[in-house]
Design a protein around this motif. Structure first.
Motif, PDB file in Angstrom:
ATOM      1  N   THR A   2     -20.338  -0.766  -7.559  1.00 31.03           N
ATOM      2  CA  THR A   2     -20.077   0.332  -8.482  1.00 31.03           C
ATOM      3  C   THR A   2     -18.582   0.465  -8.745  1.00 31.03           C
ATOM      4  O   THR A   2     -17.751   0.136  -7.886  1.00 31.03           O
ATOM      5  N   LEU A   3     -18.256   0.941  -9.937  1.00 24.78           N
ATOM      6  CA  LEU A   3     -16.881   1.240 -10.296  1.00 24.78           C
ATOM      7  C   LEU A   3     -16.773   2.754 -10.348  1.00 24.78           C
ATOM      8  O   LEU A   3     -17.543   3.409 -11.056  1.00 24.78           O
ATOM      9  N   ALA A  24     -23.267  -1.450 -11.407  1.00 24.86           N
ATOM     10  CA  ALA A  24     -22.834  -2.843 -11.557  1.00 24.86           C
ATOM     11  C   ALA A  24     -23.191  -3.447 -12.913  1.00 24.86           C
ATOM     12  O   ALA A  24     -22.647  -4.477 -13.301  1.00 24.86           O
ATOM     13  N   SER A  25     -24.105  -2.810 -13.650  1.00 25.20           N
ATOM     14  CA  SER A  25     -24.508  -3.380 -14.941  1.00 25.20           C
ATOM     15  C   SER A  25     -23.400  -3.233 -15.985  1.00 25.20           C
ATOM     16  O   SER A  25     -23.367  -3.951 -16.975  1.00 25.20           O
ATOM     17  N   GLU A  26     -22.466  -2.303 -15.728  1.00 26.09           N
ATOM     18  CA  GLU A  26     -21.352  -2.136 -16.661  1.00 26.09           C
ATOM     19  C   GLU A  26     -20.137  -2.847 -16.078  1.00 26.09           C
ATOM     20  O   GLU A  26     -19.632  -2.448 -15.035  1.00 26.09           O
ATOM     21  N   THR A  27     -19.685  -3.895 -16.740  1.00 26.14           N
ATOM     22  CA  THR A  27     -18.472  -4.569 -16.269  1.00 26.14           C
ATOM     23  C   THR A  27     -17.452  -4.613 -17.397  1.00 26.14           C
ATOM     24  O   THR A  27     -17.819  -4.710 -18.569  1.00 26.14           O
ATOM     25  N   PHE A  28     -16.204  -4.547 -17.041  1.00 25.02           N
ATOM     26  CA  PHE A  28     -15.118  -4.507 -18.012  1.00 25.02           C
ATOM     27  C   PHE A  28     -14.030  -5.472 -17.581  1.00 25.02           C
ATOM     28  O   PHE A  28     -13.651  -5.507 -16.418  1.00 25.02           O
ATOM     29  N   LEU A  34     -12.490  -0.812 -20.757  1.00 26.63           N
ATOM     30  CA  LEU A  34     -13.126   0.375 -20.181  1.00 26.63           C
ATOM     31  C   LEU A  34     -12.839   1.600 -21.043  1.00 26.63           C
ATOM     32  O   LEU A  34     -13.736   2.390 -21.347  1.00 26.63           O
ATOM     33  N   SER A  68      -6.276  -6.214 -15.403  1.00 28.33           N
ATOM     34  CA  SER A  68      -7.619  -6.731 -15.194  1.00 28.33           C
ATOM     35  C   SER A  68      -8.416  -5.799 -14.281  1.00 28.33           C
ATOM     36  O   SER A  68      -7.873  -5.209 -13.351  1.00 28.33           O
ATOM     37  N   SER A  70     -11.189  -7.050 -12.816  1.00 26.58           N
ATOM     38  CA  SER A  70     -11.987  -7.976 -12.020  1.00 26.58           C
ATOM     39  C   SER A  70     -11.865  -7.582 -10.545  1.00 26.58           C
ATOM     40  O   SER A  70     -10.772  -7.531 -10.007  1.00 26.58           O
ATOM     41  N   ARG A  73     -12.505  -1.459  -7.791  1.00 25.02           N
ATOM     42  CA  ARG A  73     -13.490  -0.517  -7.287  1.00 25.02           C
ATOM     43  C   ARG A  73     -13.244   0.909  -7.816  1.00 25.02           C
ATOM     44  O   ARG A  73     -14.156   1.723  -7.862  1.00 25.02           O
TER      45      ARG A  73
END
Lengths: 84, 150
Positions: A2-3, A24-28, A34, A68, A70, A73
């Motif tokens: 999770t972010l 986790a399904s949302e990644t940037f 974001l 980034s 990547s 958290r």
């Protein structure tokens, strides 16, 4: 993974919360991506995030729009800093 | 080089006494204490809420103090900064410098306060009779900060 998004100062009013968990399904790729996603969902929040002097931190390090995300958290969106 | 966030009221006199201790190498001690006022530009203030970003704020205060200490010939530098709910008359921030001589002590305290005003991760909200409003650095704060950029 999770972010976690944190909002400080008047940005908390714009976000209507102090913390947001993205699953986790949302990644940037970057902070800019974001912010784009947040602005798309909520134009008022998007405007607030563009406040002159607003700052961003990724995993407790100052960042900017090109930073980034990547492996990140935690992203903190901060209204203009005002200490002292 | 002590820097800390205080979640409850601190006593500036006790902090300064403990900071200097029994040192005899100190020729100069300069201190600034900032207080919560009862009004801002005519608007009454009942309480001031001070928010911070745990761990991040402490690290930034320590970094700003460390940089100030590197720019001036000091023996030590102390920063204490409140968070939480404050009432008019309560101290918000204390910056104190120990040095052999007065010039670096005066300079470091003033300069570090100018940095804290715009670069320290705190967020202030004043609560008065007409509700709450967020406080941002003033034009004066920004001008003073801009003069530090070189």
């Amino acid at each position: 993974m999770t972010l976690t998004l944190l909002f400080f100062g008047k940005l908390r009013d714009a976000a209507a919360c102090s913390t947001m968990q993205l699953d986790a399904s949302e990644t940037f790729a970057t902070v800019d991506a974001l912010i784009g996603w947040l602005s798309h969902r909520d134009a008022t929040l998007g405007e607030a995030l563009a406040t002159p002097g607003a700052r961003v931190a990724v995993d407790k390090q100052f960042a900017d729009r090109t930073t980034s995300l990547s492996g990140a958290r935690e992203v903190a969106f901060m209204a203009p800093l005002s200490g002292g | 080089m002590p820097t800390r966030i205080a979640t409850t009221a601190f006593d500036p006199e006790k902090e300064i006494a403990a900071f200097r201790g029994a040192r005899t190498d100190v020729g100069a001690l300069a201190t600034f204490v900032g207080y919560c006022r009862d009004a801002t530009r005519g608007a009454e203030v009942h309480i001031l809420e001070l928010e911070h970003y745990p761990e991040f704020t402490e690290a930034e205060i320590a970094r700003l103090a460390s940089e100030a200490k590197a720019r001036h010939v000091l023996l030590d530098l102390l920063v204490v900064h409140r968070v939480g709910v404050l009432h008019p008359g309560e101290p918000i921030v204390l910056v104190s410098a120990l040095a052999a001589h007065r010039a670096p002590a005066f300079a470091a305290v003033g300069e570090l306060m100018d940095y804290l005003k715009t670069d320290a991760p705190f967020w202030k909200r004043e609560n008065g009779p007409d509700g709450a409003r967020w406080i941002e650095p003033t034009a004066e704060d920004r001008a003073r900060r801009a003069r530090l950029q070189d």
